[in-house]
Structures are given as C-alpha cells and as structure tokens.
Design an enzyme around this catalytic site. Sequence first.
Site, PDB file in Angstrom:
ATOM      1  N   GLY A  40      39.557 -60.476 107.520  1.00 12.34           N
ATOM      2  CA  GLY A  40      39.381 -61.729 108.245  1.00 12.34           C
ATOM      3  C   GLY A  40      37.929 -62.107 108.080  1.00 12.34           C
ATOM      4  O   GLY A  40      37.054 -61.436 108.625  1.00 12.34           O
ATOM      5  N   GLN A 224      36.669 -55.610 103.706  1.00 12.92           N
ATOM      6  CA  GLN A 224      36.491 -54.349 104.452  1.00 12.92           C
ATOM      7  C   GLN A 224      35.041 -53.864 104.309  1.00 12.92           C
ATOM      8  O   GLN A 224      34.164 -54.662 104.089  1.00 12.92           O
ATOM      9  CB  GLN A 224      37.498 -53.278 103.986  1.00 12.92           C
ATOM     10  CG  GLN A 224      38.943 -53.566 104.397  1.00 12.92           C
ATOM     11  CD  GLN A 224      39.645 -54.581 103.525  1.00 12.92           C
ATOM     12  OE1 GLN A 224      39.694 -54.440 102.314  1.00 12.92           O
ATOM     13  NE2 GLN A 224      40.200 -55.615 104.122  1.00 12.92           N
TER      14      GLN A 224
HETATM   15  P1  GDP Z   1      33.593 -60.268 107.751  1.00 14.39           P
HETATM   16  O1  GDP Z   1      34.949 -59.684 107.823  1.00 14.39           O
HETATM   17  O2  GDP Z   1      32.586 -59.328 107.189  1.00 14.39           O
HETATM   18  O3  GDP Z   1      33.555 -61.610 107.053  1.00 14.39           O
HETATM   19  O4  GDP Z   1      33.150 -60.532 109.260  1.00 14.39           O
HETATM   20  P2  GDP Z   1      34.062 -61.166 110.422  1.00 14.39           P
HETATM   21  O5  GDP Z   1      34.162 -62.622 110.197  1.00 14.39           O
HETATM   22  O6  GDP Z   1      35.322 -60.415 110.590  1.00 14.39           O
HETATM   23  O7  GDP Z   1      33.209 -60.808 111.694  1.00 14.39           O
HETATM   24  C1  GDP Z   1      31.898 -61.223 111.857  1.00 14.39           C
HETATM   25  C2  GDP Z   1      31.823 -62.031 113.165  1.00 14.39           C
HETATM   26  O8  GDP Z   1      30.480 -62.209 113.528  1.00 14.39           O
HETATM   27  C3  GDP Z   1      32.381 -63.445 113.007  1.00 14.39           C
HETATM   28  O9  GDP Z   1      32.915 -63.858 114.231  1.00 14.39           O
HETATM   29  C4  GDP Z   1      31.143 -64.257 112.660  1.00 14.39           C
HETATM   30  O10 GDP Z   1      31.275 -65.615 113.015  1.00 14.39           O
HETATM   31  C5  GDP Z   1      30.106 -63.576 113.500  1.00 14.39           C
HETATM   32  N1  GDP Z   1      28.734 -63.571 112.955  1.00 14.39           N
HETATM   33  C6  GDP Z   1      28.315 -63.451 111.673  1.00 14.39           C
HETATM   34  N2  GDP Z   1      26.967 -63.360 111.626  1.00 14.39           N
HETATM   35  C7  GDP Z   1      26.532 -63.431 112.898  1.00 14.39           C
HETATM   36  C8  GDP Z   1      25.234 -63.347 113.508  1.00 14.39           C
HETATM   37  O11 GDP Z   1      24.213 -63.184 112.862  1.00 14.39           O
HETATM   38  N3  GDP Z   1      25.189 -63.414 114.881  1.00 14.39           N
HETATM   39  C9  GDP Z   1      26.308 -63.575 115.635  1.00 14.39           C
HETATM   40  N4  GDP Z   1      26.161 -63.634 116.956  1.00 14.39           N
HETATM   41  N5  GDP Z   1      27.540 -63.647 115.111  1.00 14.39           N
HETATM   42  C10 GDP Z   1      27.652 -63.552 113.758  1.00 14.39           C
HETATM   43  P1  IMO Z   2      37.152 -57.390 106.736  1.00 18.55           P
HETATM   44  O1  IMO Z   2      37.234 -57.810 105.287  1.00 18.55           O
HETATM   45  C1  IMO Z   2      37.637 -54.279 109.734  1.00 18.55           C
HETATM   46  C2  IMO Z   2      40.831 -51.365 109.097  1.00 18.55           C
HETATM   47  C3  IMO Z   2      42.003 -51.371 110.050  1.00 18.55           C
HETATM   48  C4  IMO Z   2      42.396 -49.918 110.005  1.00 18.55           C
HETATM   49  C5  IMO Z   2      42.157 -49.522 108.561  1.00 18.55           C
HETATM   50  C6  IMO Z   2      43.384 -49.588 107.672  1.00 18.55           C
HETATM   51  O2  IMO Z   2      37.445 -58.485 107.683  1.00 18.55           O
HETATM   52  O3  IMO Z   2      35.855 -56.694 106.999  1.00 18.55           O
HETATM   53  P2  IMO Z   2      44.864 -51.537 106.643  1.00 18.55           P
HETATM   54  O4  IMO Z   2      45.506 -52.742 107.270  1.00 18.55           O
HETATM   55  O5  IMO Z   2      43.887 -51.882 105.576  1.00 18.55           O
HETATM   56  O6  IMO Z   2      45.863 -50.513 106.204  1.00 18.55           O
HETATM   57  O7  IMO Z   2      44.036 -50.850 107.834  1.00 18.55           O
HETATM   58  O8  IMO Z   2      41.186 -50.447 108.075  1.00 18.55           O
HETATM   59  N1  IMO Z   2      40.551 -52.657 108.440  1.00 18.55           N
HETATM   60  C7  IMO Z   2      39.510 -53.442 108.746  1.00 18.55           C
HETATM   61  N2  IMO Z   2      38.569 -53.321 109.710  1.00 18.55           N
HETATM   62  N3  IMO Z   2      37.572 -55.313 108.859  1.00 18.55           N
HETATM   63  C8  IMO Z   2      38.482 -55.437 107.881  1.00 18.55           C
HETATM   64  O9  IMO Z   2      38.372 -56.355 106.892  1.00 18.55           O
HETATM   65  C9  IMO Z   2      39.540 -54.488 107.810  1.00 18.55           C
HETATM   66  N4  IMO Z   2      40.605 -54.331 107.002  1.00 18.55           N
HETATM   67  C10 IMO Z   2      41.207 -53.193 107.392  1.00 18.55           C
HETATM   68  O10 IMO Z   2      41.624 -51.787 111.336  1.00 18.55           O
HETATM   69  O11 IMO Z   2      41.506 -49.159 110.801  1.00 18.55           O
HETATM   70 MG    MG Z   3      36.472 -59.386 109.208  1.00 15.13          MG
END
Ligand code: GDP
Ligand code: IMO
Ligand code: MG
Length: 423
Positions: A40, A224
Amino acid sequence: MAVDLLLGLQWGDEGKGKIVDVLTKNYDIIARFQGGPNAGHTLEFDGIKHVLHTIPSGIFHENAVNLVGNGVVIDPVIFKKELDNLSKFEGDFTKKLLISRKAHLILPTHRLLDAASEASKGKAKIGSTLKGIGPTYMDKTGRNGIRVGDLEMKNWSEKYRALANKHEAMIDFYDVDMQYDLAELEADFFEAVEVLKSLQFIDSEEYLHQAQRSNKTILAEGAQGSLLDIDFGTYPFVTSSNTTAAGACTGLGVAPGKIKEVFGIFKAYTTRVGSGPFPTELFDSYGETMGRVGNEFGATTGRPRRCGWLDLVALKYAVQVNGVTQLMMMKGDVLSGFDKLKVCTAYKYKGEIIEHLPYNIEAENVTPIYTEMKGWKEDLTKMTDVSQLPEALNNYIGYLEKELEVPIKIVSVGPDRTQTIHR
Ligand code: GDP
Ligand code: IMO
Ligand code: MG
C-alpha cells in the site's frame, strides 16, 4: 543509461510511495519490480491522499511511463479497483501504464489458499495481508503459475480451471472452516481480467533494454522492506519475494552493473505490521505516541502497526545487503516533542554483545542496547529548507550518517509531496 533503485530498509511502509512521487519528475520510466497488492503506497498532494497497490507511484506525472514488471504478482480484481479510483481524476492513466507479460496472476483461489494456510497455522500465523501473495509465488517457483502473457493464448481458461481445481483440493486438505462462493469470486475475476486485457502487455525486459540504449532514465520501485525479504528478512515472518536490491535485477531483467543509485528509505523510528520478531518494539506511551501521531495503520489492511525505536543493527544490515548509496529519512516530524530518543546500536545475544543481525532475533535471544539522544520540540511540518532544521534533529541525522556511512539526502517532514527537504 543507468537505472536507479528505491527500496524500503525496514519492515515496509517507510514512505516509498511518497518519495517515488517526489522523484518521478527526474525519470522517464517508473518500474515496480516485485510484490503485489500486499503493498500500500500512499501519495499526498493537492489535499488528496491516494493509495496504490499494484500501480507504480509515478502514475500522477505526465512525463513518466509506469511499468508493472515481471517480478510483480497482479490480482486483476484489485488492479481494476485501482484503475476505477484513478478514473475519478483527470488524465488517461491507462495510456502510460505498461504490464509485463511475464508477471504472474493472483487467482481467487490463491487468496483462499492464503487464508486457509493462515487459519491452519493458528497462533503461528505470518499475519499475511491475505492477498494471495505466498500461494502465487509458490505456483511461480513451482512452475504452475499463470502469467499475464497467457491471457493472450486461446487455452488460458483451461489452464485456469486445472489450477483452480487443484487449489480447491488443497484448500480441502487444510481442513479449516472456510465459507466461500467460488463462482461469485470467479465472476469478478473474469470481468477484471477483461479490463486488464485492455492495457498494453509488453516484453518488459526488452522494453527496458531499449529504453536504456536510448538514454531513458529509469527508477525501479520496490515494495515491502528489506526485513520482509524472503532470503534476508525475519523468516518465516516475511513476504514471498526478494525485496532487496537483487530483486530489481530479477524483477525487471536489469543487469546488476546497470544499477547506479540505490535509494534506501527508512522511518526515524521503526514500525512493523503482522507477526514476527521486533527487538525495539515499544509497549509504552512512546510507542503509543508514534502510532497515534504517525497515523500508523496499514495502508492495505488498516491493521495498527507495531511501533518502536530505530534499530541501527537492522538498518546497517539493510544498507549492506542493498548497497545503499543515498538514504532518505521519513517521519521525523512524528518525533517532535519527544523528551528523549533511543537508538538501538547493538544486541545482547545469548550473553554476548553483537553489532550484526544474527540468525534469530526472537525476544528470548535478543535484548537491544540503546544510545539515548536529545529530542526536538519544534514542529517540522512547515519547514522547507535544511537551515530551518533544529539542532537536535541535525545531531540525530549526523549520528545516523556516521554510523551508517551513507549520506541522508532527503528528510521528509510530513505526508505531502511538498513536505520534503533535500540536503
Ligand atoms: P510505503 O508502503 O513505503 O509507500 O508507505 P505507506 O504509504 O504504507 O506508509 C507511509 C505513511 O506515512 C503514509 O500514510 C504516508 O502518507 C505517511 N508519510 C510519508 N512520509 C511522511 C512523513 O515524513 N511524515 C508523516 N507524518 N507522514 C509521512
Ligand atoms: P509496502 O509496500 C508492510 C507484511 C504482512 C505480513 C508479511 C507477509 O506497503 O511497504 P504477505 O501478504 O506478503 O504474505 O504478508 O509481510 N507485509 C507488509 N508490511 N508493508 C507492506 O508493503 C507489506 N507487504 C506485506 O503484514 O507480516
Ligand atoms: Mg505501505
């Protein structure tokens, strides 16, 4: 022309989506190389928050082509939903979206198998996102999978039926209580497959080869994080792909020598969603504050993320395995107001002090050893320039750079595209 690589150094959710969006203006092609809709990736700009699961995070820029590489696993149903969400916004997103013929498909029965496998494990479950990731990669390496390119063949529905029948027998074998209506799931699946087929399928390794020959700039987007890597992560509590740098070579067909910059992204603290060991996890008010202020809920599943102090032992390991050349520190703004910060610099492991990540980091083997640092009080979220950063934050950054021996080139101070400070 070289290929740059961007990946997460912790347990995912470091902020990869945000930074890919920020960097896309410098690239002609953004290419996802592994994972699937377990990811995500969140992007924020103009007051709107977008969450992408399969589609690369460069999709909102006119200048870039977005490629879903061969290493990715695609669920047509989720992919269709992502496209539906995008259609609310201006622009023809499908035109600049290319799909590798060699990417594997997640079938409805892969999702069911994921659920059955988790249910059968009870307390020992991985905490998977239940998107069918493990079973799909198992079929890939088991040489049973169905690929995007198969959709162009006449006999693909026979292949589908044979595999789905086998999966149903496997689900029965798990002997867990599961209710499902496969006919209904398949109706959604086949409808979504038609949408997927309206996109351009390509031989992506050839496309990227030609792009490199014509000096196009390419950014490979990871999903991930390194500690979820199938080989180098906290096995078995990992995902089923290589999330580390080598995954970009196999997930796109890019030669190792062509990779130039490796951008490693980390949070100023640590989070983890799902099961598995987490030495610096906090169960006190510091951890609670990180989760609340950082809004630490999974972008795919909505589950609360576990929070803890920064773990330098694990971070050094990730920098090493990936050959990181530039670091990006996210979410420093979340720590504003903390009276102190702790950074784990070593582990007490079976009575010994060690500074590398051992085979087993379960709590019974590992006690983190911390260095304490001063926190900062200032609100960082409106800062736009390095000169505005508080001294205590500069000390924190300086300490990490010294320990990791890699410069921190971006400090992110909020979720929005504009809340990004270049150093
Ligand atoms: P990704 O999977 O690595 O793309 O990260 P996610 O989107 O799953 O999670 C990162 C979360 O932190 C998201 O809700 C972003 O909008 C938020 N985010 C990213 N950079 C920053 C930051 O510098 N500060 C804060 N407060 N939120 C951030
Ligand atoms: P992004 O790209 C955080 C975690 C799951 C679980 C383990 C295995 O957003 O950083 P799976 O569905 O792959 O078999 O789950 O990996 N996991 C993540 N945790 N960010 C993700 O992706 C993840 N994708 C899988 O929570 O522990
Ligand atoms: Mg994510």
